[in-house]
Write a protein that holds these residues in place. Structure first.
Motif, PDB file in Angstrom:
ATOM      1  N   ALA A  85       1.017  -1.179   0.092  1.00  0.00           N
ATOM      2  CA  ALA A  85       0.270  -0.127  -0.160  1.00  0.00           C
ATOM      3  C   ALA A  85       0.968   1.203   0.004  1.00  0.00           C
ATOM      4  N   PRO A  86       0.468   2.185  -0.678  1.00  0.00           N
ATOM      5  CA  PRO A  86       1.255   3.419  -0.480  1.00  0.00           C
ATOM      6  C   PRO A  86       1.659   3.891   0.679  1.00  0.00           C
ATOM      7  N   ARG A  87       2.525   4.620   1.002  1.00  0.00           N
ATOM      8  CA  ARG A  87       3.070   4.863   2.358  1.00  0.00           C
ATOM      9  C   ARG A  87       2.248   5.876   3.188  1.00  0.00           C
ATOM     10  N   GLY A  88       1.589   6.771   2.243  1.00  0.00           N
ATOM     11  CA  GLY A  88       0.807   7.657   2.741  1.00  0.00           C
ATOM     12  C   GLY A  88      -0.426   7.285   3.286  1.00  0.00           C
ATOM     13  N   ARG A  89      -1.093   6.122   2.731  1.00  0.00           N
ATOM     14  CA  ARG A  89      -2.109   5.425   3.169  1.00  0.00           C
ATOM     15  C   ARG A  89      -1.880   4.901   4.677  1.00  0.00           C
ATOM     16  N   LYS A  90      -0.766   4.197   4.659  1.00  0.00           N
ATOM     17  CA  LYS A  90      -0.511   3.377   5.953  1.00  0.00           C
ATOM     18  C   LYS A  90      -0.370   4.494   7.156  1.00  0.00           C
TER      19      LYS A  90
ATOM     20  N   ASN B 111      -5.993   5.552  13.567  1.00  0.00           N
ATOM     21  CA  ASN B 111      -6.171   4.413  14.852  1.00  0.00           C
ATOM     22  C   ASN B 111      -5.871   5.040  15.934  1.00  0.00           C
ATOM     23  N   VAL B 112      -4.615   5.709  16.151  1.00  0.00           N
ATOM     24  CA  VAL B 112      -4.370   6.433  17.475  1.00  0.00           C
ATOM     25  C   VAL B 112      -5.224   7.386  17.661  1.00  0.00           C
TER      26      VAL B 112
END
Length: 192
Positions: free
Chosen positions: A18-23, A30-31
């Motif tokens: 997955a693209p880094r930005g989405r992660k 989540n945080v």
């Protein structure tokens, strides 16, 4: 080119990462979600275990908002204003119609001006930060009124004797949030 359905069927090691930005957005989401849930749970526990503390905190926030509103109005040359309502008692007070109700229960007291009351959460809290010298207008009455005396009493088991000699031609009353106290402010016409 593969479709999303085909990608989901591929083994994990064969899928495109997955693209880094989405992660990063997912981790931040989540945080933040966990933080909001924790704060919400804490507020719920406080509300259930210490409702007066929550009510007092709310009262402090409302007081600060009222102060800011009054400052802005004063800067624009507008005085705070209140509306007086009908005569009555607890039933009329509970209408919460934005007016201060003339309390019949105080009328028999000697040397006590007419008392108009409003619940703090129905607009009455505007008087809680007033001090001697605060000026205001009363809807439907000409002129400017000024607070000439501030008197605090307990809310429960208090008689009108506590108000004997209260200065002013009328008084406004409201209760503090989360406390066994109420405030009376005596008003006098200073400019007609």
């Amino acid at each position: 080119m593969t479709t999303t359905a085909e990608t989901d069927q591929l083994p994990r090691h064969a899928r495109k990462p997955a693209p880094r930005g989405r992660k990063v957005r997912r981790i931040i989401g989540n945080v933040l979600g966990s933080l909001l849930m924790t704060v919400g749970a804490g507020m719920l526990v406080l509300t259930l275990t210490a409702p007066q503390t929550i009510e007092q905190g709310y009262g402090h926030v409302r007081g600060a908002v009222n102060d800011v509103s009054a400052s802005v109005s004063e800067a624009q040359g507008v005085l705070p204003s209140v509306a007086l309502g009908v005569q009555g008692g607890q039933d009329e007070l509970d209408w919460c119609d934005g007016t201060f109700i003339e309390m019949v229960s105080y009328q028999s007291a000697e040397n006590v001006p007419p008392v108009y009351a409003a619940h703090n959460n129905c607009g009455g809290d505007v008087v809680l930060n007033w001090t001697v010298g605060t000026q205001l207008t009363i809807d439907g009455r000409p002129g400017t009124y000024e607070v000439v005396e501030v008197r605090n009493t307990e809310k429960h088991w208090v008689t009108t004797d506590e108000l004997v000699g209260l200065q002013g031609e009328l008084a406004l009353q409201s209760c503090f949030y989360g406390e066994n106290r109420m405030q009376f402010v005596g008003l006098e016409l200073v400019q007609s």
